[in-house]
Design an enzyme around this catalytic site. Sequence first.
Site, short mmCIF file in Angstrom:
data_model
loop_
_atom_site.label_atom_id
_atom_site.label_comp_id
_atom_site.label_asym_id
_atom_site.label_seq_id
_atom_site.Cartn_x
_atom_site.Cartn_y
_atom_site.Cartn_z
N GLN A 130 -17.86 -25.34 22.54
CA GLN A 130 -16.86 -24.85 21.58
C GLN A 130 -16.70 -25.79 20.40
OE1 GLN A 130 -16.35 -25.07 24.94
NE2 GLN A 130 -15.01 -23.43 25.68
N ARG A 143 -10.03 -16.81 22.83
CA ARG A 143 -9.69 -17.98 23.63
C ARG A 143 -8.75 -18.86 22.82
NH1 ARG A 143 -11.87 -21.25 20.62
NH2 ARG A 143 -11.08 -23.02 21.80
N GLY A 144 -8.31 -19.96 23.44
CA GLY A 144 -7.38 -20.87 22.79
C GLY A 144 -5.96 -20.53 23.19
N ASP A 178 -3.76 -26.54 27.14
CA ASP A 178 -3.63 -25.21 27.72
C ASP A 178 -2.40 -25.10 28.61
OD1 ASP A 178 -6.27 -23.39 27.27
OD2 ASP A 178 -6.73 -25.52 27.16
#
Length: 380
Positions: free
Chosen positions: A212, A64-65, A253
């Site tokens: 997270q 992710r990220g 994002d």
Amino acid sequence: MADQDARSGEDKRPTGIPALRWEEPPEGPVLVLLDQTRLPAEEVELVCTDAPALVEAIRSLAVRGAPLLGVAGAYGVALAAVRGFDVAEAADALAGARPTAVNLAVGVRRARAAHQEALARTGDAGRAAAAALAAARALHQEDAEASARMAAHGLALLDELLPAGGQRVLTHCNTGSLVSGGEGTAFAVALAAHRAGRLRRLWVDETRPLLQGARLTAYEAARNDMPYTLLTDNAAGSLFAAGEVDAVLIGADRIAADGSVANKVGSYPLAVLARYHHVPFIVVAPVTTVDPDTPDGASVEVEQRPGYEVTEVTAPQVPVTGAGGGIPVAPLGTQAYNPAFDVTPPELVTAIVTEEGAVSPVTAEALAELCARSRQVTIS
């Protein structure tokens, strides 16, 4: 996909396992991922042998990220090409795995374009696959370099805004080496401040519902010996009210053309708090996160996650009983609202820091100029 190489997460050494790497064992090329859903309890790797396995890893947040998703998407296209699968089908599946994260689609398009160009030019599937892999590797290296430049620009901005030092920085979600080919985006700025002796405290939001911040940012902060404190998301307001926050640093994002910032849900409330308390709210992201094709915040497609992420709590190595694989914390049948992201309007953003420099105030014209400058640098 298979688990390999479980390791204890108890020591404080920087992890020797990168978030993502390409390997070529005798049985064929694979993409190896550090499974972020298992942190901080253990370091376990996932081995992806095809694009569907990578799509599932992306959807489950094993990888992710924003920046790293772009790199993963490019490698996924290369993996399909090298192993002889349908590249167009793999590219479409990968690009749609997380719709809000624009970097994912950017990485997929870059590797796919390299594959198509080489195939059209040579007619050789092997050369086309090699071109896709070369594009993915180049993107991986560029992301590492961009991370270092963002850290330098971000530290310079912090020093300008907070010249007295002793910076107390609040962050949300995870933006460190787990999301990047380098040391990250917003976390990299805080880490640079720490190394320069100017970080007094890193306030780490838990980042509900998937934690997270607690699981990943605290993990990275501890391994870098940073002064950090974990807090629940709804405790942030009391920190601002007590005058304990000097700046907010978050990632992104997707950044719309007008400067609206889509980031992990919970970011927008922090921006409102920061504005009320006259605290700088700084977004750190690579230029590839700026999407000129998304005109404004209302045009951002916000990913809706499964309700069980809210109605259940998951923890590594804990017995589970819920339908989603977690421990139920709400009555059976409870409906949940679970957007993965929220959108912060540009007027609440003090600055957007990229590898090409900082934009402040945040306007459509300033972002367009920044993107144009970035394209010129890339071309030259």
